[in-house]
Design an enzyme around this catalytic site. Structure first.
Site, PDB file in Angstrom:
ATOM      1  N   ASN A 136      81.488  62.550  44.971  1.00 40.08           N
ATOM      2  CA  ASN A 136      80.252  61.723  46.063  1.00 40.08           C
ATOM      3  C   ASN A 136      79.652  62.570  46.783  1.00 40.08           C
ATOM      4  O   ASN A 136      79.486  62.077  48.147  1.00 40.08           O
ATOM      5  CB  ASN A 136      81.689  60.877  47.057  1.00 40.08           C
ATOM      6  CG  ASN A 136      82.566  61.136  47.403  1.00 40.08           C
ATOM      7  OD1 ASN A 136      82.687  61.955  47.679  1.00 40.08           O
ATOM      8  ND2 ASN A 136      83.626  60.311  47.865  1.00 40.08           N
ATOM      9  N   ARG A 140      85.573  60.899  58.880  1.00 45.21           N
ATOM     10  CA  ARG A 140      86.357  59.614  59.507  1.00 45.21           C
ATOM     11  C   ARG A 140      86.539  59.559  60.832  1.00 45.21           C
ATOM     12  O   ARG A 140      86.425  59.941  61.652  1.00 45.21           O
ATOM     13  CB  ARG A 140      87.609  60.699  58.622  1.00 45.21           C
ATOM     14  CG  ARG A 140      88.133  61.287  57.681  1.00 45.21           C
ATOM     15  CD  ARG A 140      88.082  59.568  56.560  1.00 45.21           C
ATOM     16  NE  ARG A 140      89.079  60.258  55.296  1.00 45.21           N
ATOM     17  CZ  ARG A 140      87.843  60.361  54.159  1.00 45.21           C
ATOM     18  NH1 ARG A 140      86.338  59.460  55.050  1.00 45.21           N
ATOM     19  NH2 ARG A 140      88.293  60.310  53.310  1.00 45.21           N
ATOM     20  N   GLN A 184      91.361  51.230  58.615  1.00 42.49           N
ATOM     21  CA  GLN A 184      90.650  50.714  57.680  1.00 42.49           C
ATOM     22  C   GLN A 184      91.783  49.249  56.528  1.00 42.49           C
ATOM     23  O   GLN A 184      92.080  50.148  56.283  1.00 42.49           O
ATOM     24  CB  GLN A 184      89.613  51.719  56.648  1.00 42.49           C
ATOM     25  CG  GLN A 184      88.909  52.443  57.390  1.00 42.49           C
ATOM     26  CD  GLN A 184      87.877  53.768  56.142  1.00 42.49           C
ATOM     27  OE1 GLN A 184      86.792  53.622  57.376  1.00 42.49           O
ATOM     28  NE2 GLN A 184      87.980  53.126  55.239  1.00 42.49           N
ATOM     29  N   HIS A 236      83.149  50.906  55.296  1.00 37.00           N
ATOM     30  CA  HIS A 236      83.286  52.752  54.043  1.00 37.00           C
ATOM     31  C   HIS A 236      83.362  52.399  52.791  1.00 37.00           C
ATOM     32  O   HIS A 236      83.358  52.251  51.203  1.00 37.00           O
ATOM     33  CB  HIS A 236      84.605  52.891  54.219  1.00 37.00           C
ATOM     34  CG  HIS A 236      84.926  54.690  53.993  1.00 37.00           C
ATOM     35  ND1 HIS A 236      86.704  55.192  53.977  1.00 37.00           N
ATOM     36  CD2 HIS A 236      84.374  55.620  53.519  1.00 37.00           C
ATOM     37  CE1 HIS A 236      86.043  56.060  53.821  1.00 37.00           C
ATOM     38  NE2 HIS A 236      84.863  56.539  53.091  1.00 37.00           N
TER      39      HIS A 236
HETATM   40  P1  NAD Z   1      84.864  70.282  52.391  1.00 39.38           P
HETATM   41  O1  NAD Z   1      85.943  70.730  51.974  1.00 39.38           O
HETATM   42  O2  NAD Z   1      83.690  70.740  51.144  1.00 39.38           O
HETATM   43  O3  NAD Z   1      83.857  70.836  53.567  1.00 39.38           O
HETATM   44  C1  NAD Z   1      84.145  70.503  54.430  1.00 39.38           C
HETATM   45  C2  NAD Z   1      83.715  71.894  56.125  1.00 39.38           C
HETATM   46  O4  NAD Z   1      84.405  71.461  56.913  1.00 39.38           O
HETATM   47  C3  NAD Z   1      84.904  72.949  55.309  1.00 39.38           C
HETATM   48  O5  NAD Z   1      83.691  73.739  55.421  1.00 39.38           O
HETATM   49  C4  NAD Z   1      85.791  72.990  56.711  1.00 39.38           C
HETATM   50  O6  NAD Z   1      86.055  74.581  56.733  1.00 39.38           O
HETATM   51  C5  NAD Z   1      85.662  72.276  57.664  1.00 39.38           C
HETATM   52  N1  NAD Z   1      86.260  71.918  59.049  1.00 39.38           N
HETATM   53  C6  NAD Z   1      87.225  72.070  58.676  1.00 39.38           C
HETATM   54  N2  NAD Z   1      88.241  72.039  60.164  1.00 39.38           N
HETATM   55  C7  NAD Z   1      86.724  72.179  60.763  1.00 39.38           C
HETATM   56  C8  NAD Z   1      86.616  71.599  62.101  1.00 39.38           C
HETATM   57  N3  NAD Z   1      88.007  71.566  63.520  1.00 39.38           N
HETATM   58  N4  NAD Z   1      85.647  72.239  62.405  1.00 39.38           N
HETATM   59  C9  NAD Z   1      85.176  72.724  61.825  1.00 39.38           C
HETATM   60  N5  NAD Z   1      84.454  72.577  60.504  1.00 39.38           N
HETATM   61  C10 NAD Z   1      86.274  72.084  59.795  1.00 39.38           C
HETATM   62  O7  NAD Z   1      84.683  69.010  51.681  1.00 39.38           O
HETATM   63  P2  NAD Z   1      83.498  67.650  51.972  1.00 39.38           P
HETATM   64  O8  NAD Z   1      83.222  67.681  50.582  1.00 39.38           O
HETATM   65  O9  NAD Z   1      82.462  68.019  52.992  1.00 39.38           O
HETATM   66  O10 NAD Z   1      84.341  66.462  52.664  1.00 39.38           O
HETATM   67  C11 NAD Z   1      84.568  66.425  53.988  1.00 39.38           C
HETATM   68  C12 NAD Z   1      84.824  65.423  54.539  1.00 39.38           C
HETATM   69  O11 NAD Z   1      84.085  64.264  54.336  1.00 39.38           O
HETATM   70  C13 NAD Z   1      85.614  65.077  53.773  1.00 39.38           C
HETATM   71  O12 NAD Z   1      87.039  65.434  53.928  1.00 39.38           O
HETATM   72  C14 NAD Z   1      85.984  63.541  53.901  1.00 39.38           C
HETATM   73  O13 NAD Z   1      87.259  62.770  55.104  1.00 39.38           O
HETATM   74  C15 NAD Z   1      84.716  63.126  54.696  1.00 39.38           C
HETATM   75  N6  NAD Z   1      84.042  61.863  53.080  1.00 39.38           N
HETATM   76  C16 NAD Z   1      83.665  60.704  53.261  1.00 39.38           C
HETATM   77  C17 NAD Z   1      83.119  60.179  52.787  1.00 39.38           C
HETATM   78  C18 NAD Z   1      82.993  58.527  51.952  1.00 39.38           C
HETATM   79  O14 NAD Z   1      82.577  58.104  51.539  1.00 39.38           O
HETATM   80  N7  NAD Z   1      82.332  58.250  53.541  1.00 39.38           N
HETATM   81  C19 NAD Z   1      82.885  60.901  50.971  1.00 39.38           C
HETATM   82  C20 NAD Z   1      82.859  61.926  50.460  1.00 39.38           C
HETATM   83  C21 NAD Z   1      83.934  62.590  51.558  1.00 39.38           C
END
Ligand code: NAD
Length: 374
Positions: A133, A272, A301, A325
């Site tokens: 997503n 989050r 949530q 969400h």
């Molecule tokens: P991903 O794993 O591809 O990317 C996450 C990035 O965050 C990585 O590059 C990682 O190095 C970086 N990261 C981790 N800790 C960090 C920090 N302390 N400071 C800076 N960067 C940091 O994940 P993604 O697919 O891009 O998704 C990211 C997040 O988005 C998910 O974990 C989820 O919590 C959230 N998400 C929300 C929804 C929604 O419906 N709102 C849907 C999907 C994902």
């Protein structure tokens, strides 16, 4: 094999729309597939639609209560399926009771509702449908940035009220062109946000991430990495949060960090809720330190009815772009993550290797670096 899915009551919408797959009514479209193979599938466990709609719902469906369906079935389930949208919180306590649990599958992306350290300790695998997503969320981020910068919500509310006072809206409406936009986290979503912002001719695109982008990827979107978080936020007109929630990001955006934001910056968080301090954000909006806050994720949530993020406002009575969400659960996304869940289960049943990008926790260890530097 006993498979437990914690979904949510989709009500009339889910009865009318079978593509609402993440609901109790439609059970990710996998019930027949599972039962025809002789598995026991518990897909009716739900959690309350609204925490505020209280006691009955709480008594029947509480995620924490000892009588909840979740707690009853987790003790002997081998597979647990959850979604991040109405999460069933799998705490260390519950993991200790779940003697038969081998694998948790997140229908979507983001598995922070599972105590991942406890899963490591108990050699329970945690997988999510990586990438399923990310476009859906990136589009929502760009929309949220635009609706804050352009002061859209108060403008629409004015129209619904029957009023027409252009100056009241235009006094706080800007162009995105020539603004500095930065993402905390430049993974799948963060990078897609940067890609989608390129045609807006922003002054600069920045990112803060402990994992640098590959040089070609950074060059393609002309993104500059800033390694110090305070310096990073102090340069941004718009900050968007796109990293997972883990020990290193819980409360990352708090009163202290908000002081380093440009005065009147806009903040968008679809990652989050708990990455941002709820009260510090509301206070920053009230004081004018932030001009707007938007997103779809909440520290609890479903969010309680009196959650301050539902109604907080900036100094001019706008600046709130909060929604439930749903950014990552468009019908397109649901089709992708339901298929992804089925593929993960099929691999598990047949003892085939899982797609490495989906494995968050493998047997006794983290398999991703996205959930914190260890
Ligand atoms: P991903 O794993 O591809 O990317 C996450 C990035 O965050 C990585 O590059 C990682 O190095 C970086 N990261 C981790 N800790 C960090 C920090 N302390 N400071 C800076 N960067 C940091 O994940 P993604 O697919 O891009 O998704 C990211 C997040 O988005 C998910 O974990 C989820 O919590 C959230 N998400 C929300 C929804 C929604 O419906 N709102 C849907 C999907 C994902």
């Amino acid at each position: 094999m006993k498979i437990l899915a914690i979904l949510y009551n989709g009500g009339q919408a889910a009865e009318q729309e079978s593509r609402l797959l993440g609901t109790v009514e439609n059970q990710l479209g996998i019930r027949e597939w599972l039962t025809s193979q002789g598995h026991e599938f518990i897909g009716e466990c739900s959690i309350p639609l609204l925490a505020g709609r209280l006691s009955n719902a709480r008594r029947l469906y509480s995620k924490e209560g000892p009588d909840s369906d979740f707690q009853k079935h987790i003790v002997d389930a081998e597979v647990l399926i959850t979604t991040p949208f109405h999460p069933g919180y799998l705490t260390r306590d519950l993991i200790e009771k779940a003697k038969n649990l081998k694998i948790c599958v997140t229908a979507g992306v983001g598995s922070d509702h599972i105590d991942l350290n406890a899963a490591v300790d108990h050699r329970i695998q945690v997988l999510e449908v990586s990438g399923s997503n990310v476009v859906s969320v990136a589009e929502h981020v760009v929309m949220s940035i635009l609706l804050l910068v352009r002061n859209f919500v108060p403008a629409h509310e004015m129209i619904e009220r029957g009023d027409w006072q252009v100056s009241e809206i235009a006094r706080n409406a800007f162009d995105l062109e020539n603004k500095v936009v930065g993402t905390i986290g430049a993974g799948r979503i963060g990078y897609r946000v940067l890609q989608r912002l390129v045609p807006f001719d922003c002054k600069e695109l920045l990112y803060y991430d402990y994992a640098p982008l590959p040089p070609d990827a950074a060059k393609a979107v002309k993104a500059r990495r800033v390694e110090d978080l305070k310096e990073f936020v102090s340069q941004c007109d718009v900050v968007t949060v796109n990293c997972p929630l883990h020990e290193g990001t819980l409360g990352l955006i708090n009163a202290e960090l908000l002081k380093h934001f440009k005065k009147g910056a806009w903040l968008v968080n679809t990652a989050r809720g708990a990455i941002c301090d709820k009260d510090a954000v509301a206070e920053a909006l009230k004081s004018g330190q932030l001009a707007g806050y938007a997103g779809d994720v909440w520290n609890v949530q479903p969010a309680p009815k009196d959650h301050i993020w539902r109604t907080m406002k900036n100094t001019l009575g706008g600046g709130n772009g909060m929604v439930p969400h749903y950014s990552g659960t468009t019908l397109d996304a649901q089709a992708r993550y339901a298929k992804g869940v089925k593929d993960i289960l099929a691999n598990y049943f047949e003892g085939k290797p899982q797609d490495p990008q989906n494995i968050i926790v493998g047997l006794g260890k983290y398999e991703t670096r996205a959930y914190g530097q260890r």
